[in-house]
Scaffold this active site. Structure first.
Site, PDB file in Angstrom:
ATOM      1  N   LEU A 227      44.509 -76.147  53.523  1.00 14.99           N
ATOM      2  CA  LEU A 227      44.451 -75.175  54.610  1.00 14.99           C
ATOM      3  C   LEU A 227      45.795 -74.490  54.809  1.00 14.99           C
ATOM      4  O   LEU A 227      45.868 -73.271  54.942  1.00 14.99           O
ATOM      5  CB  LEU A 227      44.003 -75.857  55.901  1.00 14.99           C
ATOM      6  CG  LEU A 227      42.522 -76.213  55.962  1.00 14.99           C
ATOM      7  CD1 LEU A 227      42.199 -76.878  57.289  1.00 14.99           C
ATOM      8  CD2 LEU A 227      41.651 -74.985  55.771  1.00 14.99           C
TER       9      LEU A 227
ATOM     10  N   GLY B  24      48.517 -74.327  52.672  1.00 16.38           N
ATOM     11  CA  GLY B  24      48.990 -73.606  51.486  1.00 16.38           C
ATOM     12  C   GLY B  24      48.180 -72.354  51.201  1.00 16.38           C
ATOM     13  O   GLY B  24      48.738 -71.269  50.967  1.00 16.38           O
TER      14      GLY B  24
ATOM     15  N   SER C  56      32.107 -91.065  61.087  1.00 16.24           N
ATOM     16  CA  SER C  56      32.528 -90.360  62.293  1.00 16.24           C
ATOM     17  C   SER C  56      32.681 -91.300  63.486  1.00 16.24           C
ATOM     18  O   SER C  56      31.874 -92.181  63.732  1.00 16.24           O
ATOM     19  CB  SER C  56      31.516 -89.273  62.645  1.00 16.24           C
ATOM     20  OG  SER C  56      31.822 -88.765  63.908  1.00 16.24           O
TER      21      SER C  56
ATOM     22  N   ARG D 152      41.667 -94.698  69.055  1.00 17.29           N
ATOM     23  CA  ARG D 152      41.730 -95.115  67.663  1.00 17.29           C
ATOM     24  C   ARG D 152      42.685 -96.264  67.392  1.00 17.29           C
ATOM     25  O   ARG D 152      42.332 -97.250  66.751  1.00 17.29           O
ATOM     26  CB  ARG D 152      42.161 -93.920  66.784  1.00 17.29           C
ATOM     27  CG  ARG D 152      41.076 -92.895  66.605  1.00 17.29           C
ATOM     28  CD  ARG D 152      41.543 -91.770  65.704  1.00 17.29           C
ATOM     29  NE  ARG D 152      40.468 -90.773  65.572  1.00 17.29           N
ATOM     30  CZ  ARG D 152      40.561 -89.656  64.871  1.00 17.29           C
ATOM     31  NH1 ARG D 152      41.677 -89.376  64.221  1.00 17.29           N
ATOM     32  NH2 ARG D 152      39.555 -88.821  64.787  1.00 17.29           N
TER      33      ARG D 152
ATOM     34  N   ARG E 173      47.991 -88.400  66.086  1.00 17.77           N
ATOM     35  CA  ARG E 173      47.322 -87.103  66.096  1.00 17.77           C
ATOM     36  C   ARG E 173      45.962 -87.225  66.761  1.00 17.77           C
ATOM     37  O   ARG E 173      45.222 -88.170  66.513  1.00 17.77           O
ATOM     38  CB  ARG E 173      47.146 -86.595  64.657  1.00 17.77           C
ATOM     39  CG  ARG E 173      46.441 -85.252  64.587  1.00 17.77           C
ATOM     40  CD  ARG E 173      46.303 -84.767  63.159  1.00 17.77           C
ATOM     41  NE  ARG E 173      45.463 -85.621  62.342  1.00 17.77           N
ATOM     42  CZ  ARG E 173      44.138 -85.670  62.415  1.00 17.77           C
ATOM     43  NH1 ARG E 173      43.476 -84.924  63.286  1.00 17.77           N
ATOM     44  NH2 ARG E 173      43.448 -86.469  61.628  1.00 17.77           N
TER      45      ARG E 173
END
Lengths: 257, 644
Positions: free
Chosen positions: B50, B52, B291, B337, B442
């Site tokens: 994405l 580059g 997921s 997470r 993140r």
């Protein structure tokens, strides 16, 4: 512990693009049924390296069915057994103890072999470069919600956009036609309002690029649809033929469009 | 050696003024290059994901001459393609109170207060333009019946700001960037080099002016010169061997740049995703993510007693430990997470893990199926259950899924300033390969946003701040610096091919991965890290004596490709452990067992560690030098995250 398989592999070996190729036989011993097909090849390759040989070269990357890099013809079928899966999603539980498995590259004149099971699919990139885009310069876009797109249109465009460019459709076709690949891109973009401006030019130049790269014609056998890991429907080919005919007529009577 | 805070750090070039005006001001203050002059500059872009692909396409549209390189057979296959969930943008199409500021705030907080405020705010500002751009390219985002774009919610946010394309958002965004790139290739603005791997960076007078690559089909080692180099080469998750990354993902480009002087920032910030399909045996080559949404209806548990052998359905309710529900009653199975991942590790360490390997926990849908019926569950998660069955052969409607955490994303990366330039002039770093936007953790649906923001909107503006000061085309590959680096690269290849040892490259990579996972994975401590720092050099030494790389360099040689990458991982792993040991606090993806509250929560130390660790290479096997960039929080108040 998982059950183990004893298998015989018949593998296409070809040292380079210029060299002659041939089928070689390997024993694949103690393969756990839980391993993936490519992990089975990893195990065989470890054995080959330990014996001082050169491992079998094959393309692969994400190993989760989305990058489109893996490209093996297993027992004559691109991406092997199972519907809607790529080679990397095939698992060894699909095979029986004692089986002989034939492993070859995706074969087509437009996909020359580079080594063993690896082929060169840059012809696909050239077809996209011929028109598989919407010319939307960065920074020039209007607000994303400025143009509502009816859900059925968006969904149909999505079904075509699911193509991962693996080339199984070409490898499965007796004419090595790339029609499903080209139609998926032409229709994905052509159905959307933002893709309409370049619709005619796109279909003409992509189809011509396909012909120039030595892909064959479609004779409605639908093997492409049967092996497509993303289950893209061959009806997009019909739609593209209609778009191509319309664009050709316009091209014949209008000098610029 | 630890230097004083910020003293010898390069300037981060964060613009002055209020947070919401910094980017606008910076754009205004940035230098411009006349359109006629842009075509005189050559930009080398390494990587076609994405970041580059979007950078290569956009810079070419602006008029720069671009050369783009990727190791895959086509730029369309970069690993950005595998992102499932979605992309965040502060559009506020749902009218639920979202704003650029709220996205900024959530991202800084989600990053556990270890990212740069100014970069994050810019990211939030660019987010809305990204969606516009992608839609214009024909990216088929999910839509409502009225034809407008649909949104869903994702972790760490209370608004619905995630745009998605079924479970293939990454693929659709990448195909969008790839089509823009293809358009520019056809127009002659970009020269594309697939199956080409960057093996080193070339510096001329201290500036990044080129790269040395290996043609992966012919084996030819050669160079490219440019006026600037952009690395968009992704993360280093494969240092752990098993991860959700693609097999080819590697740290080589970034690490080679590090060895040439670029600072590597915060390598210890690694993200472990809790819901992956567990390892099934030693032959396992990669891990597959399931997921996170499954935790909405699945209940996580393990048997209460260690060494349990009964089938899950035969274990009575009172002999099960629903440990997330027990420890985090208010968040339960939806704990974040990092916390869920650590919970799974703990119970497995106690010998209560499930499956053949003992490294797994149950994710059980029985209660949800009883409550809502099998059809409702199939409707919600059908494709995931199918994927699970494909890989494991088990039907999760009848028996609980087995899941285990896996390495998924790396927040650390090469240090960059606000212009995305590293401390080496002319070396720019984009996407996952840089360190700047996600702090120590993140949030979901933020990686795609960052890659595209960097490529479509940030670098096209900031690159001129470097290039405008450079006379274009002054360096060619005839320069002696190129010959020297080419020679070093060829020498190294020769060395690999002539060791003729007894072990395969993969066997070293596996051993390294297990060691790093064990000592520098979900939980770390000083003792374990010190042990790893002793063992990694030993393994590296053995590698250089005993690896076997068959074949030659005149042809495709996949073992040789892997050998180069693993050799770099064997050095990089040490840097990772040094960073993890030096950061004496727990934050985000970095959990030091010495620094936790009584309840086992991460304990941040803002007084002593609110800085970016930027490491300078001092030689292989030598302790790197730490430089610190102080993090200022002028807008978001530092606070403790709690999920009780």
């Amino acid at each position: 512990m998982a059950k183990k398989l004893q298998l015989t592999l018949k593998v296409w070996r070809q040292p380079s693009g210029k060299a002659e190729g041939r089928i070689e036989t390997y024993d694949a011993k103690d393969i756990p049924v839980t391993a993936s097909f490519l992990e089975m090849l990893d195990i065989v390759n470890e054995g080959i390296i330990a014996d001082g040989g050169e491992p079998i070269a094959f393309d692969h990357d994400c190993r989760e069915g989305i990058c489109g890099m893996c490209s093996l013809t297993i027992n004559g079928c691109p991406h092997g057994p199972g519907k809607g899966v790529t080679t990397c999603q095939v698992h060894m539980r699909s095979f029986q103890d004692g089986d002989t498995i034939w492993i070859e590259p995706f074969r087509a004149d437009a996909f020359p072999v580079l080594k063993d099971l690896m082929v060169d699919r840059t012809a696909f990139d050239h077809i996209i470069q011929a028109g598989g885009f919407i010319s939307a310069r960065t920074g020039s876009a209007v607000d994303a919600n400025a143009t509502p797109i009816p859900k059925p249109v968006a969904d149909a465009a999505f079904d075509a956009a699911a193509c991962i460019g693996c080339g199984a459709c070409v490898a499965a076709c007796k004419n090595a036609s790339a029609m499903l690949f080209v139609a998926a891109k032409v229709e994905h973009l052509g159905m959307l309002p933002q893709g309409k401006a370049e619709k005619d030019r796109r279909v003409l130049s992509m189809v011509r690029a396909m012909d120039d790269h030595g892909f064959g014609n479609c004779t409605n056998q639908y093997e492409c649809e049967a092996v497509c890991p993303k289950e893209i429907s061959a009806t997009y080919i019909t739609k593209m033929n209609r778009d191509f005919a319309a664009a050709s007529v316009k091209e014949a009577v209008v000098t610029e469009f | 050696m630890v230097s004083d805070i910020s003293k010898d750090m390069p300037d981060s070039k964060i613009p002055s003024g209020p947070i919401a005006e910094k980017w606008t001001k910076h754009k205004m203050d940035s230098r411009l290059i006349n359109p006629n002059n842009k075509r005189k500059y050559t930009v080398l872009v390494v990587g076609s994901g994405l970041a580059g692909a979007s950078a290569a396409a956009t810079l070419s549209e602006l008029g720069y001459k671009v050369k783009c390189f990727c190791y895959q057979d086509s730029p369309r296959r970069a690993h950005s393609i595998a992102a499932q969930g979605g992309i965040n943008a502060a559009k506020n199409y749902q009218n639920d109170g979202d704003s650029v500021y709220r996205l900024f705030y959530d991202t800084v907080k989600g990053g556990d207060f270890r990212s740069r405020e100014a970069n994050v705010h810019r990211l939030a500002e660019c987010s809305t333009e990204i969606i516009d751009q992608c839609v214009a390219q024909g990216v088929p985002f999910a839509r409502e019946y009225g034809g407008l774009l649909a949104n869903r919610s994702f972790g760490g946010a209370q608004v619905s700001r995630t745009f998605y394309a079924r479970g293939q958002t990454g693929q659709q965004l990448l195909i969008g960037a790839y089509s823009a790139l293809s358009k520019q290739i056809a127009a002659g603005g970009v020269e594309m080099y697939p199956r080409t791997e960057m093996l080193d960076l070339v510096l001329v007078d201290g500036h990044a002016k080129g790269i040395v690559v290996r043609d992966m089909v012919t084996g030819r080692v050669h160079s490219f010169a440019g006026d600037t180099v952009l690395l968009a080469t992704g993360g280093y998750g494969n240092v752990f061997y098993l991860s959700t990354n693609a097999m080819g993902c590697n740290v080589t480009a970034a690490y080679r740049a590090h060895k040439r002087g670029a600072y590597f920032a915060n390598p210890c910030y690694t993200q472990i995703h809790p819901t992956c399909i567990p390892v099934s045996g030693a032959y396992q080559s990669k891990l597959t993510l399931m997921s996170e949404s499954l935790r909405n209806d699945g209940r996580v548990w393990v048997p209460k007693k260690a060494g349990e052998t009964r089938r899950p359905r035969d274990i009575p309710e009172d002999e099960r430990d629903y440990y997330l529900e027990r420890k985090y009653p208010s968040f339960g199975n939806l704990a974040p997470r990092d916390i869920s991942s650590r919970g799974a590790k703990e119970v497995c360490d106690e010998g209560r893990g499930v499956g053949d390997t003992g490294l797994g926990v149950y994710l059980d849908f029985a209660a949800a199926i009883d409550r809502d019926g099998e059809d409702a569950i199939r409707e919600r998660y059908g494709n995931l259950f199918q994927m699970y069955e494909q890989i494991t052969g088990e039907n999760a409607y009848q028996t609980p899924m087995r899941i285990f955490p896996a390495v998924h994303y790396t927040m650390g990366g090469l240090w960059v300033d606000y212009n995305l330039m590293s401390n080496i002039p002319g070396l720019h770093v984009l996407g996952e390969a840089n360190f700047s936007d996600h702090g120590a953790n993140r949030l979901g649906a933020s990686a795609l946003m960052q890659g595209l923001a960097d490529g479509y909107f940030v670098i096209p503006c900031t690159i001129a701040n470097y290039l405008a000061g450079e006379t274009p085309g002054t360096v060619t590959t005839e320069h002696e610096a190129f010959k020297k680096v080419e020679e070093e690269v060829s020498q190294r290849i020769h060395q690999f091919l002539n060791i003729n040892g007894n072990r395969s490259v993969d066997s070293f990579h596996r051993e390294l991965g297990l060691m790093v996972w064990d000592k520098c994975g979900m939980a770390r401590d000083r003792e374990g890290l010190t042990e790893a720092l002793k063992k990694i050099p030993e393994l590296r030494e053995e590698f250089w004596k005993n690896v076997r790389v068959p074949g030659d360099n005149n042809n495709v040689n996949q073992e040789l490709e892997k050998a180069g990458r693993v050799a770099d991982f064997l050095e990089f792993a040490e840097l990772l452990c040094y960073d993890a040991r030096a950061r004496e606090e727990s934050c985000g993806g970095h959990f030091r067992t010495e620094y936790q509250t009584e309840e086992g929560e991460a304990m941040r130390d803002d007084e002593n560690y609110a800085y970016v660790s930027a490491w300078e290479h001092e030689g292989v096997g030598k302790e790197p030098t730490l430089h610190k960039e102080n993090l200022e929080f002028e807008n978001v108040k530092l606070a403790v995250r709690s999920y009780k």
